[in-house]
Design a protein around this motif. Structure first.
Motif, PDB file in Angstrom:
ATOM      1  N   LEU A 189       6.123   8.693  -8.563  1.00 21.52           N
ATOM      2  CA  LEU A 189       7.322   8.754  -9.398  1.00 21.52           C
ATOM      3  C   LEU A 189       6.982   8.465 -10.851  1.00 21.52           C
ATOM      4  CD1 LEU A 189      10.444   8.883  -9.805  1.00 21.52           C
ATOM      5  CD2 LEU A 189      10.444   6.412  -9.353  1.00 21.52           C
ATOM      6  N   ILE A 190       6.251   7.386 -11.088  1.00 19.67           N
ATOM      7  CA  ILE A 190       5.892   7.011 -12.462  1.00 19.67           C
ATOM      8  C   ILE A 190       5.047   8.106 -13.101  1.00 19.67           C
ATOM      9  CG2 ILE A 190       4.621   5.347 -13.876  1.00 19.67           C
ATOM     10  CD1 ILE A 190       5.463   3.194 -11.778  1.00 19.67           C
ATOM     11  N   THR A 191       4.134   8.656 -12.335  1.00 17.83           N
ATOM     12  CA  THR A 191       3.289   9.746 -12.852  1.00 17.83           C
ATOM     13  C   THR A 191       4.143  10.936 -13.252  1.00 17.83           C
ATOM     14  OG1 THR A 191       1.409   9.045 -11.512  1.00 17.83           O
ATOM     15  CG2 THR A 191       1.388  11.320 -12.292  1.00 17.83           C
ATOM     16  N   GLY A 203       0.786  -1.232   0.000  1.00 17.73           N
ATOM     17  CA  GLY A 203       0.000   0.000   0.000  1.00 17.73           C
ATOM     18  C   GLY A 203       0.811   1.272   0.000  1.00 17.73           C
ATOM     19  N   SER A 204       1.387   1.621   1.129  1.00 13.31           N
ATOM     20  CA  SER A 204       2.107   2.893   1.229  1.00 13.31           C
ATOM     21  C   SER A 204       3.372   2.886   0.382  1.00 13.31           C
ATOM     22  CB  SER A 204       2.444   3.196   2.679  1.00 13.31           C
ATOM     23  OG  SER A 204       3.320   2.221   3.187  1.00 13.31           O
ATOM     24  N   GLN A 205       3.954   1.727   0.170  1.00 14.23           N
ATOM     25  CA  GLN A 205       5.175   1.657  -0.618  1.00 14.23           C
ATOM     26  C   GLN A 205       4.915   1.957  -2.090  1.00 14.23           C
ATOM     27  OE1 GLN A 205       8.254   1.284   0.684  1.00 14.23           O
ATOM     28  NE2 GLN A 205       7.204   1.392   2.630  1.00 14.23           N
ATOM     29  N   THR A 206       3.772   1.536  -2.616  1.00 13.73           N
ATOM     30  CA  THR A 206       3.504   1.785  -4.032  1.00 13.73           C
ATOM     31  C   THR A 206       2.947   3.178  -4.283  1.00 13.73           C
ATOM     32  OG1 THR A 206       1.330   0.739  -3.878  1.00 13.73           O
ATOM     33  CG2 THR A 206       3.191  -0.647  -4.585  1.00 13.73           C
ATOM     34  N   GLU A 207       2.481   3.857  -3.250  1.00 15.40           N
ATOM     35  CA  GLU A 207       1.989   5.228  -3.442  1.00 15.40           C
ATOM     36  C   GLU A 207       3.119   6.133  -3.933  1.00 15.40           C
ATOM     37  OE1 GLU A 207       0.184   6.568   0.184  1.00 15.40           O
ATOM     38  OE2 GLU A 207      -1.250   4.906   0.179  1.00 15.40           O
ATOM     39  N   ARG A 208       4.270   6.013  -3.332  1.00 13.53           N
ATOM     40  CA  ARG A 208       5.414   6.827  -3.766  1.00 13.53           C
ATOM     41  C   ARG A 208       5.859   6.418  -5.160  1.00 13.53           C
ATOM     42  NH1 ARG A 208      10.030   7.281   0.345  1.00 13.53           N
ATOM     43  NH2 ARG A 208      10.545   9.018  -0.991  1.00 13.53           N
ATOM     44  N   CYS A 266      -0.204   7.316 -14.659  1.00  8.75           N
ATOM     45  CA  CYS A 266       0.135   6.023 -14.070  1.00  8.75           C
ATOM     46  C   CYS A 266      -1.142   5.235 -13.817  1.00  8.75           C
ATOM     47  CB  CYS A 266       0.882   6.230 -12.754  1.00  8.75           C
ATOM     48  SG  CYS A 266       1.392   4.706 -11.940  1.00  8.75           S
ATOM     49  N   CYS A 267      -1.056   3.945 -14.060  1.00  8.96           N
ATOM     50  CA  CYS A 267      -2.169   3.054 -13.719  1.00  8.96           C
ATOM     51  C   CYS A 267      -1.588   1.826 -13.021  1.00  8.96           C
ATOM     52  CB  CYS A 267      -2.964   2.661 -14.963  1.00  8.96           C
ATOM     53  SG  CYS A 267      -2.045   1.624 -16.117  1.00  8.96           S
ATOM     54  N   ASP A 286       4.289  -3.363 -13.837  1.00  9.15           N
ATOM     55  CA  ASP A 286       5.418  -3.487 -14.775  1.00  9.15           C
ATOM     56  C   ASP A 286       6.719  -3.018 -14.136  1.00  9.15           C
ATOM     57  OD1 ASP A 286       3.687  -4.445 -16.704  1.00  9.15           O
ATOM     58  OD2 ASP A 286       3.597  -2.553 -17.841  1.00  9.15           O
ATOM     59  N   ARG A 287       6.650  -1.871 -13.445  1.00  8.74           N
ATOM     60  CA  ARG A 287       7.856  -1.337 -12.797  1.00  8.74           C
ATOM     61  C   ARG A 287       8.328  -2.283 -11.698  1.00  8.74           C
ATOM     62  NH1 ARG A 287      10.226   3.876 -12.235  1.00  8.74           N
ATOM     63  NH2 ARG A 287       9.260   4.194 -14.258  1.00  8.74           N
ATOM     64  N   LEU A 288       7.389  -2.808 -10.906  1.00 12.01           N
ATOM     65  CA  LEU A 288       7.762  -3.742  -9.841  1.00 12.01           C
ATOM     66  C   LEU A 288       8.401  -5.006 -10.402  1.00 12.01           C
ATOM     67  CD1 LEU A 288       4.730  -3.401  -7.417  1.00 12.01           C
ATOM     68  CD2 LEU A 288       7.086  -2.681  -6.989  1.00 12.01           C
ATOM     69  N   GLU A 289       7.865  -5.504 -11.492  1.00  9.94           N
ATOM     70  CA  GLU A 289       8.442  -6.704 -12.118  1.00  9.94           C
ATOM     71  C   GLU A 289       9.866  -6.420 -12.585  1.00  9.94           C
ATOM     72  OE1 GLU A 289       8.792 -10.496 -12.797  1.00  9.94           O
ATOM     73  OE2 GLU A 289       6.999  -9.618 -11.908  1.00  9.94           O
ATOM     74  N   SER A 290      10.062  -5.235 -13.159  1.00  8.37           N
ATOM     75  CA  SER A 290      11.401  -4.842 -13.584  1.00  8.37           C
ATOM     76  C   SER A 290      12.340  -4.754 -12.382  1.00  8.37           C
ATOM     77  CB  SER A 290      11.331  -3.493 -14.300  1.00  8.37           C
ATOM     78  OG  SER A 290      12.613  -3.035 -14.615  1.00  8.37           O
ATOM     79  N   LEU A 291      11.864  -4.157 -11.304  1.00  6.18           N
ATOM     80  CA  LEU A 291      12.680  -4.030 -10.094  1.00  6.18           C
ATOM     81  C   LEU A 291      12.987  -5.384  -9.481  1.00  6.18           C
ATOM     82  CD1 LEU A 291      10.894  -0.935  -8.552  1.00  6.18           C
ATOM     83  CD2 LEU A 291      13.191  -0.989  -9.559  1.00  6.18           C
TER      84      LEU A 291
END
Length: 152
Positions: free
Chosen positions: A32-34, A23-28, A40-41, A47-52
């Motif tokens: 960033l992506i926005t 939750g709070s971790q993906t808000e930031r 951002c959706c 996609d970004r998390l998979e890359s990370l």
């Protein structure tokens, strides 16, 4: 009596990469992506998390050995001894180390034991004498520090 399962706490890096507290971790991350792309959706975040997550494969599966080596070098006495041994470029007897390191004999003995346990020095006993020498791992760590130290 009910069966209970005892488990060790999950390391932070695993919690991040395994979505345990997203939750709070993906808000930031969403912000960033926005900012980077103008929008951002949920798919963008995934996609970004998979890359990370793919970067995690670069880390060794068992970090304990690395962390132990780094923690062990994080002490003045142990660091000084490893530097002394590397500078000597040969085995040194404990009696050669003692006069150069300004701590008690027991502190030197304990430091050498910790360094040996961490795989940073080898030890050899010859009669009543104990000899120590740096390992390739210790030398590589010290070289990495030397090569990346900024000029003072």
């Amino acid at each position: 009596m009910p069966d209970t399962v005892s488990s060790a706490p999950t390391p932070l890096y695993e919690r991040v990469f395994n979505h345990s507290f997203m939750g709070s971790q993906t808000e930031r991350l969403e912000r960033l992506i926005t900012e980077e792309s103008g929008g951002c959706c949920e798919g963008d975040i995934e996609d970004r998390l998979e890359s990370l997550r793919s970067y995690q494969s670069e880390a060794p599966a068992n970090l304990e050995s690395d962390l132990t080596a780094l923690k062990t070098l994080g002490n003045d006495t142990r660091y000084t001894i490893v530097r002394l041994l590397k500078g000597a470029d040969r085995e040194l007897c404990v009696c050669e180390i003692n006069p150069l390191v300004d701590v008690s004999d027991s502190a030197i003995s304990h430091a050498l034991s910790d360094l040996s346990d961490a795989g940073l020095v080898t030890r050899r006993k010859d009669g009543t004498w104990r000899y120590y020498e740096t390992t390739d791992r210790a030398e590589a760590l010290l070289s990495a520090l030397d090569e990346t130290r900024g000029s003072d």
